[in-house]
Write a protein that holds these residues in place. Sequence first.
Motif, PDB file in Angstrom:
ATOM      1  N   LEU A 161       0.830  -1.204   0.000  1.00  0.00           N
ATOM      2  CA  LEU A 161       0.000   0.000   0.000  1.00  0.00           C
ATOM      3  C   LEU A 161       0.866   1.256   0.000  1.00  0.00           C
ATOM      4  O   LEU A 161       0.581   2.211  -0.737  1.00  0.00           O
ATOM      5  CB  LEU A 161      -0.921  -0.011   1.216  1.00  0.00           C
ATOM      6  CG  LEU A 161      -1.783   1.232   1.431  1.00  0.00           C
ATOM      7  CD1 LEU A 161      -2.718   1.470   0.257  1.00  0.00           C
ATOM      8  CD2 LEU A 161      -2.570   1.125   2.737  1.00  0.00           C
ATOM      9  N   ARG A 162       1.911   1.259   0.801  1.00  0.00           N
ATOM     10  CA  ARG A 162       2.799   2.428   0.843  1.00  0.00           C
ATOM     11  C   ARG A 162       3.414   2.700  -0.525  1.00  0.00           C
ATOM     12  O   ARG A 162       3.504   3.863  -0.960  1.00  0.00           O
ATOM     13  CB  ARG A 162       3.900   2.201   1.886  1.00  0.00           C
ATOM     14  CG  ARG A 162       4.921   3.339   1.969  1.00  0.00           C
ATOM     15  CD  ARG A 162       6.037   3.024   2.935  1.00  0.00           C
ATOM     16  NE  ARG A 162       6.672   1.746   2.641  1.00  0.00           N
ATOM     17  CZ  ARG A 162       7.570   1.554   1.673  1.00  0.00           C
ATOM     18  NH1 ARG A 162       7.935   2.562   0.881  1.00  0.00           N
ATOM     19  NH2 ARG A 162       8.115   0.366   1.491  1.00  0.00           N
ATOM     20  N   ARG A 163       3.811   1.640  -1.229  1.00  0.00           N
ATOM     21  CA  ARG A 163       4.406   1.839  -2.552  1.00  0.00           C
ATOM     22  C   ARG A 163       3.378   2.423  -3.526  1.00  0.00           C
ATOM     23  O   ARG A 163       3.723   3.260  -4.371  1.00  0.00           O
ATOM     24  CB  ARG A 163       4.967   0.524  -3.077  1.00  0.00           C
ATOM     25  CG  ARG A 163       6.229   0.072  -2.340  1.00  0.00           C
ATOM     26  CD  ARG A 163       6.909  -1.068  -3.058  1.00  0.00           C
ATOM     27  NE  ARG A 163       6.149  -2.309  -2.971  1.00  0.00           N
ATOM     28  CZ  ARG A 163       6.317  -3.214  -2.003  1.00  0.00           C
ATOM     29  NH1 ARG A 163       7.197  -3.005  -1.036  1.00  0.00           N
ATOM     30  NH2 ARG A 163       5.597  -4.334  -1.990  1.00  0.00           N
ATOM     31  N   ARG A 164       2.128   1.975  -3.417  1.00  0.00           N
ATOM     32  CA  ARG A 164       1.076   2.530  -4.273  1.00  0.00           C
ATOM     33  C   ARG A 164       0.887   4.025  -3.991  1.00  0.00           C
ATOM     34  O   ARG A 164       0.794   4.849  -4.919  1.00  0.00           O
ATOM     35  CB  ARG A 164      -0.242   1.807  -4.029  1.00  0.00           C
ATOM     36  CG  ARG A 164      -0.307   0.380  -4.534  1.00  0.00           C
ATOM     37  CD  ARG A 164      -0.866   0.315  -5.942  1.00  0.00           C
ATOM     38  NE  ARG A 164      -1.246  -1.048  -6.271  1.00  0.00           N
ATOM     39  CZ  ARG A 164      -2.488  -1.459  -6.464  1.00  0.00           C
ATOM     40  NH1 ARG A 164      -3.490  -0.594  -6.351  1.00  0.00           N
ATOM     41  NH2 ARG A 164      -2.753  -2.711  -6.774  1.00  0.00           N
ATOM     42  N   LEU A 165       0.794   4.368  -2.721  1.00  0.00           N
ATOM     43  CA  LEU A 165       0.575   5.765  -2.356  1.00  0.00           C
ATOM     44  C   LEU A 165       1.770   6.634  -2.728  1.00  0.00           C
ATOM     45  O   LEU A 165       1.600   7.777  -3.194  1.00  0.00           O
ATOM     46  CB  LEU A 165       0.298   5.877  -0.854  1.00  0.00           C
ATOM     47  CG  LEU A 165      -0.878   5.059  -0.304  1.00  0.00           C
ATOM     48  CD1 LEU A 165      -1.093   5.370   1.171  1.00  0.00           C
ATOM     49  CD2 LEU A 165      -2.147   5.299  -1.097  1.00  0.00           C
ATOM     50  N   GLU A 166       2.949   6.092  -2.542  1.00  0.00           N
ATOM     51  CA  GLU A 166       4.156   6.834  -2.890  1.00  0.00           C
ATOM     52  C   GLU A 166       4.227   7.089  -4.394  1.00  0.00           C
ATOM     53  O   GLU A 166       4.606   8.180  -4.846  1.00  0.00           O
ATOM     54  CB  GLU A 166       5.395   6.069  -2.424  1.00  0.00           C
ATOM     55  CG  GLU A 166       6.723   6.768  -2.671  1.00  0.00           C
ATOM     56  CD  GLU A 166       6.849   8.051  -1.890  1.00  0.00           C
ATOM     57  OE1 GLU A 166       7.447   9.008  -2.427  1.00  0.00           O
ATOM     58  OE2 GLU A 166       6.351   8.113  -0.757  1.00  0.00           O
ATOM     59  N   GLY A 167       3.846   6.072  -5.182  1.00  0.00           N
ATOM     60  CA  GLY A 167       3.837   6.251  -6.635  1.00  0.00           C
ATOM     61  C   GLY A 167       2.854   7.317  -7.066  1.00  0.00           C
ATOM     62  O   GLY A 167       3.139   8.123  -7.966  1.00  0.00           O
ATOM     63  N   ALA A 168       1.679   7.351  -6.435  1.00  0.00           N
ATOM     64  CA  ALA A 168       0.683   8.371  -6.770  1.00  0.00           C
ATOM     65  C   ALA A 168       1.174   9.753  -6.388  1.00  0.00           C
ATOM     66  O   ALA A 168       0.941  10.740  -7.116  1.00  0.00           O
ATOM     67  CB  ALA A 168      -0.628   8.061  -6.066  1.00  0.00           C
ATOM     68  N   ARG A 169       1.853   9.861  -5.265  1.00  0.00           N
ATOM     69  CA  ARG A 169       2.355  11.164  -4.832  1.00  0.00           C
ATOM     70  C   ARG A 169       3.395  11.708  -5.801  1.00  0.00           C
ATOM     71  O   ARG A 169       3.393  12.901  -6.126  1.00  0.00           O
ATOM     72  CB  ARG A 169       2.951  11.054  -3.426  1.00  0.00           C
ATOM     73  CG  ARG A 169       3.508  12.374  -2.912  1.00  0.00           C
ATOM     74  CD  ARG A 169       3.876  12.321  -1.459  1.00  0.00           C
ATOM     75  NE  ARG A 169       5.001  11.455  -1.183  1.00  0.00           N
ATOM     76  CZ  ARG A 169       5.592  11.375   0.016  1.00  0.00           C
ATOM     77  NH1 ARG A 169       5.131  12.100   1.038  1.00  0.00           N
ATOM     78  NH2 ARG A 169       6.606  10.563   0.211  1.00  0.00           N
ATOM     79  N   LYS A 170       4.249  10.846  -6.289  1.00  0.00           N
ATOM     80  CA  LYS A 170       5.314  11.295  -7.185  1.00  0.00           C
ATOM     81  C   LYS A 170       4.793  11.722  -8.555  1.00  0.00           C
ATOM     82  O   LYS A 170       5.454  12.483  -9.256  1.00  0.00           O
ATOM     83  CB  LYS A 170       6.356  10.192  -7.334  1.00  0.00           C
ATOM     84  CG  LYS A 170       7.177   9.942  -6.079  1.00  0.00           C
ATOM     85  CD  LYS A 170       8.190   8.837  -6.306  1.00  0.00           C
ATOM     86  CE  LYS A 170       9.053   8.615  -5.064  1.00  0.00           C
ATOM     87  NZ  LYS A 170      10.044   7.521  -5.270  1.00  0.00           N
ATOM     88  N   LYS A 171       3.643  11.197  -8.946  1.00  0.00           N
ATOM     89  CA  LYS A 171       3.127  11.479 -10.293  1.00  0.00           C
ATOM     90  C   LYS A 171       2.267  12.734 -10.372  1.00  0.00           C
ATOM     91  O   LYS A 171       1.815  13.106 -11.455  1.00  0.00           O
ATOM     92  CB  LYS A 171       2.302  10.276 -10.777  1.00  0.00           C
ATOM     93  CG  LYS A 171       3.127   9.034 -11.042  1.00  0.00           C
ATOM     94  CD  LYS A 171       2.235   7.869 -11.465  1.00  0.00           C
ATOM     95  CE  LYS A 171       3.049   6.610 -11.693  1.00  0.00           C
ATOM     96  NZ  LYS A 171       2.184   5.462 -12.069  1.00  0.00           N
ATOM     97  N   THR A 172       2.012  13.369  -9.245  1.00  0.00           N
ATOM     98  CA  THR A 172       1.136  14.545  -9.231  1.00  0.00           C
ATOM     99  C   THR A 172       1.919  15.790  -8.832  1.00  0.00           C
ATOM    100  O   THR A 172       2.938  15.701  -8.137  1.00  0.00           O
ATOM    101  CB  THR A 172      -0.028  14.345  -8.250  1.00  0.00           C
ATOM    102  OG1 THR A 172       0.492  13.954  -6.978  1.00  0.00           O
ATOM    103  CG2 THR A 172      -0.977  13.279  -8.757  1.00  0.00           C
ATOM    104  N   PRO A 173       1.448  16.958  -9.267  1.00  0.00           N
ATOM    105  CA  PRO A 173       2.154  18.198  -8.912  1.00  0.00           C
ATOM    106  C   PRO A 173       2.073  18.484  -7.421  1.00  0.00           C
ATOM    107  O   PRO A 173       1.209  17.964  -6.709  1.00  0.00           O
ATOM    108  CB  PRO A 173       1.412  19.268  -9.727  1.00  0.00           C
ATOM    109  CG  PRO A 173       0.062  18.692  -9.990  1.00  0.00           C
ATOM    110  CD  PRO A 173       0.275  17.215 -10.111  1.00  0.00           C
ATOM    111  N   ALA A 174       2.960  19.333  -6.963  1.00  0.00           N
ATOM    112  CA  ALA A 174       3.052  19.647  -5.536  1.00  0.00           C
ATOM    113  C   ALA A 174       1.994  20.652  -5.143  1.00  0.00           C
ATOM    114  O   ALA A 174       2.283  21.804  -4.774  1.00  0.00           O
ATOM    115  CB  ALA A 174       4.436  20.163  -5.202  1.00  0.00           C
ATOM    116  N   ALA A 175       0.731  20.230  -5.211  1.00  0.00           N
ATOM    117  CA  ALA A 175      -0.401  21.047  -4.765  1.00  0.00           C
ATOM    118  C   ALA A 175      -1.287  20.149  -3.913  1.00  0.00           C
ATOM    119  O   ALA A 175      -1.430  18.946  -4.181  1.00  0.00           O
ATOM    120  CB  ALA A 175      -1.163  21.607  -5.959  1.00  0.00           C
TER     121      ALA A 175
END
Length: 309
Positions: free
Chosen positions: A165-179
């Motif tokens: 789950l952490r890897r999934r969430l981390e991947g989503a965080r990296k793919k989106t802008p810092a907003a």
Amino acid sequence: MRSGCSRLPCSPLTTISATRPLSCGAPGNAFSLSSRCASVRYRSASPTDSESMLAFSTFVVSDPASSAHLAVRASLGQVVTAQPGRMSRPRSSKGRRQHGSYHHGNLPAALRNVAKELIAERGLERFTLREVARRIGVTHVAAYRHYVDRRALLAAVAENGFHQLRRRLEGARKKTPAALAPRLRAILAAYLHFCWDEPALTAVMFGPRLSRKGEFPRLEAAVMESLGIIVQTITALAPRHALRRRSARDLGLALWTFVHGFSTLSYDKAAYPSARKAAGAFDDMLTPTLVGMFGSRAAPPRARRPPER
């Protein structure tokens, strides 16, 4: 022991040891037991005839091809191998390596994977460690060497699930802008899809609490690492006024509760006819939740009202 065949005491187990060759048989037709220690064991052939005990456990014959040796083997009704100068010991069932023994390439991972399969088939309540070991082809003793009981294996399955789950969430965080809004939406959507993709794993992760008294610190750490991605995002991007009212951890727990509750209703209770409609409903419900926590800036552009003149 005298030369010639003598009647031995009729006991359930008789052992003879000799430091010199023993001979048995009539003169001129004898065979010798020439090992330093010849062991003879007598076992009753019939429960009611204690005097018919005759079975060689181990022995060495100086001439394995002799007629006397062959006669003894025939009388025993079994095959006994012997070589000069070396004891021939029968194989016991304890010494044999059974098929599917303890030796396994990566037994802990195999136990976790099969446990997840069993839970998917039977549910969490009907899962047993013995059945997991049986499916893999190892003894339950081998399984207990890695996990002392059922709860320990479930904790390992849950820990592995939180890492995924952490890897999934981390991947989503990296793919989106810092907003704040787009990043939280991506992270929470990744959480939702993980629950949909891994229902059996989710049942273990969020089922009855496994680490009741801190027995599984690695599981507790894995849980906090998953939650930490949501909390870190809020800490870094949320407006200051929102964090003055509530801590980033409290806000993160509230969002976690919201997304997990929605995943349970949408999957377990089939509240929506399709995953697409469920995802759309989740996004619509998330908007007022984010706005209530962080203000109007958390709303998507299409949902923002034009400024009043």
